[in-house]
Design a protein around this motif. Sequence first.
Motif, short mmCIF file in Angstrom:
data_model
loop_
_atom_site.label_atom_id
_atom_site.label_comp_id
_atom_site.label_asym_id
_atom_site.label_seq_id
_atom_site.Cartn_x
_atom_site.Cartn_y
_atom_site.Cartn_z
N HIS A 100 1.17 -1.55 -0.23
CA HIS A 100 -0.14 0.09 -0.11
C HIS A 100 0.74 1.48 0.01
CE1 HIS A 100 -2.93 2.81 1.88
NE2 HIS A 100 -3.04 3.15 1.73
N SER A 101 0.83 2.69 -0.48
CA SER A 101 0.94 3.84 -0.62
C SER A 101 2.78 3.10 -1.01
CB SER A 101 0.43 4.22 0.37
OG SER A 101 0.76 5.61 0.35
N MET A 102 3.26 3.95 0.21
CA MET A 102 5.01 4.22 -0.28
C MET A 102 5.35 2.54 0.03
SD MET A 102 6.95 6.39 -0.77
CE MET A 102 6.85 7.98 -1.01
N GLY A 103 4.34 2.36 0.53
CA GLY A 103 5.37 0.45 0.26
C GLY A 103 5.92 -0.11 -0.33
N GLY A 104 4.72 0.76 -1.83
CA GLY A 104 4.86 -0.35 -2.97
C GLY A 104 6.27 0.24 -3.96
N THR A 105 7.26 0.82 -3.19
CA THR A 105 8.30 0.51 -3.80
C THR A 105 9.62 0.37 -3.17
OG1 THR A 105 9.16 3.06 -1.73
CG2 THR A 105 8.13 4.38 -3.87
N VAL A 106 8.89 -0.17 -2.35
CA VAL A 106 9.52 -1.68 -1.23
C VAL A 106 9.46 -2.12 -1.87
CG1 VAL A 106 10.16 -2.06 1.24
CG2 VAL A 106 9.40 0.29 1.09
N LEU A 107 7.76 -2.96 -1.99
CA LEU A 107 8.06 -4.26 -2.95
C LEU A 107 8.54 -3.67 -4.43
CD1 LEU A 107 6.41 -6.86 -4.08
CD2 LEU A 107 4.61 -5.10 -4.08
N LEU A 124 -1.59 -1.77 -3.98
CA LEU A 124 -2.82 -1.52 -3.52
C LEU A 124 -3.05 0.13 -3.61
CD1 LEU A 124 -6.06 -1.43 -2.29
CD2 LEU A 124 -5.10 -1.75 -0.28
N THR A 125 -3.45 1.24 -4.42
CA THR A 125 -3.01 3.05 -4.70
C THR A 125 -1.71 2.74 -4.28
OG1 THR A 125 -4.37 4.38 -4.04
CG2 THR A 125 -4.26 3.17 -2.26
N ALA A 126 -0.71 1.67 -4.84
CA ALA A 126 0.77 2.28 -3.89
C ALA A 126 1.70 3.00 -5.13
CB ALA A 126 0.94 1.14 -3.75
N PHE A 127 2.70 3.68 -4.80
CA PHE A 127 3.55 3.70 -5.40
C PHE A 127 4.44 2.81 -6.33
CE2 PHE A 127 2.92 7.42 -2.73
CZ PHE A 127 3.26 8.79 -3.84
N MET A 128 4.56 3.28 -7.91
CA MET A 128 4.97 2.05 -8.46
C MET A 128 5.95 2.61 -9.44
SD MET A 128 3.19 -0.97 -10.08
CE MET A 128 2.68 -0.07 -12.11
N CYS A 228 -7.71 3.29 -6.74
CA CYS A 228 -8.68 3.93 -5.18
C CYS A 228 -9.31 5.00 -5.96
CB CYS A 228 -8.15 4.22 -4.29
SG CYS A 228 -7.58 2.30 -3.77
N ALA A 229 -10.87 5.32 -6.19
CA ALA A 229 -10.97 6.24 -7.27
C ALA A 229 -11.14 7.98 -6.36
CB ALA A 229 -12.22 6.29 -7.80
N ARG A 230 -10.64 7.69 -4.97
CA ARG A 230 -11.40 8.88 -4.70
C ARG A 230 -10.04 9.07 -3.25
NH1 ARG A 230 -16.88 8.32 -0.81
NH2 ARG A 230 -16.06 6.12 -1.53
N ASP A 231 -9.05 8.61 -3.95
CA ASP A 231 -7.84 8.56 -3.06
C ASP A 231 -7.70 10.01 -2.87
OD1 ASP A 231 -5.07 8.81 -1.84
OD2 ASP A 231 -5.13 6.59 -2.86
N MET A 232 -6.82 10.63 -1.99
CA MET A 232 -6.41 12.21 -1.55
C MET A 232 -4.82 11.91 -0.85
SD MET A 232 -9.22 14.14 -2.84
CE MET A 232 -8.21 15.66 -1.95
N ALA A 233 -4.45 11.19 -1.22
CA ALA A 233 -3.22 11.43 -0.74
C ALA A 233 -1.92 10.48 -2.30
CB ALA A 233 -2.38 9.84 0.09
N ALA A 237 -4.62 10.41 -11.39
CA ALA A 237 -4.23 10.53 -12.03
C ALA A 237 -2.73 10.14 -11.83
CB ALA A 237 -4.56 11.85 -12.45
N LEU A 238 -2.26 10.14 -10.69
CA LEU A 238 -1.35 10.08 -10.38
C LEU A 238 -0.92 7.95 -10.50
CD1 LEU A 238 1.95 9.86 -9.90
CD2 LEU A 238 1.99 9.96 -7.60
N GLN A 239 -1.75 7.90 -9.82
CA GLN A 239 -2.33 5.77 -10.36
C GLN A 239 -2.65 5.28 -11.70
OE1 GLN A 239 -5.91 4.91 -8.04
NE2 GLN A 239 -5.62 6.43 -7.00
N LYS A 240 -2.59 5.86 -12.08
CA LYS A 240 -2.32 5.84 -13.80
C LYS A 240 -1.46 5.63 -14.37
CE LYS A 240 -7.84 7.06 -14.53
NZ LYS A 240 -8.84 8.00 -15.10
N LYS A 241 -1.02 7.59 -14.42
CA LYS A 241 0.48 7.21 -14.73
C LYS A 241 1.27 5.17 -14.39
CE LYS A 241 4.25 10.29 -15.17
NZ LYS A 241 4.76 10.04 -16.40
#
Length: 282
Positions: A100-107, A124-128, A228-233, A237-241
């Motif tokens: 989840h979130s910044m945990g994506g960079t670690v994954l 899951l709405t994570a940084f990739m 996650c369509a209502r994510d404010m963190a 648009a960043l998820q799609k990128k």
Amino acid sequence: MSAGSTPMIFVHGYWHGSWCWSEVIARVAAMGRPAVAVDMAGHGLRADRPQCLTRRPFAPEAVATEVSPVAGVDLDQAGDLLVSQIREIGQGRPVTVIAHSMGGTVLTRAAQLVPELVAHAVYLTAFMPPSDVPGIACVQMPENAGELVAPSFRADPAAIGALRLDLASDDPAYRQQLRDAFFGDVDPAVADAALGLLTPDAPAGIALGATTLTRDGWGSVPRTYVTCARDMAVRPALQKKFISDADAAFPDNPTSVVALDSSHSPFLSMPGQVADIVAKLG
């Protein structure tokens, strides 16, 4: 090992801990899936809290100046820790990792290091982030405009070595901003309980690190992105990128996408749906 018995490891994001997955883990376990949540480096039982937020008398100026006790934690340490957790839990066999979130960079780092041990990488709405791009650069991309996390920082990350939230604040507007950033669609009582469990300092070094991605490394691991369509963190648009950049870099291994109509923390607002999604993956 069948897909249904592949161990699942859940990795939380900044400021959170393994506790945030408890409702999902319970449901996944009820489906007969082996699953465990782990603490990321500098978080949960591995966290060290700054003194300024609890020292009495309270010195507000120290919140912006006290160097974080987790300032030395970086992506190298976080990635190596997750690799060790993958090895221990999988006992040499591949595992599915959900981040989840910044945990994506670690994954991403762990999957690049030991792609043969990651059966499926779930974001899951994570940084990739793309190859050689640090997570912090993604935070600042135009696609992430309107996010509410950075405006909640109470110190300069470059000065203290961490991304600091004032979780002891009694300012109603500030506390509402934190709720809106992380827990917009979470039951208010649960959201307040979650705020009480967050760690105030997230190590800046995890977001400052970058991973070089290769076709035989991270690019070879099956991946799913849960938007996650209502994510404010992490804004939609960043998820799609993240998805489009990954697919452009590794077109032979496209990202599977699942959509949720949730805020940043669906593991609290809709744990049943999150459990159903991950249980269907390898």
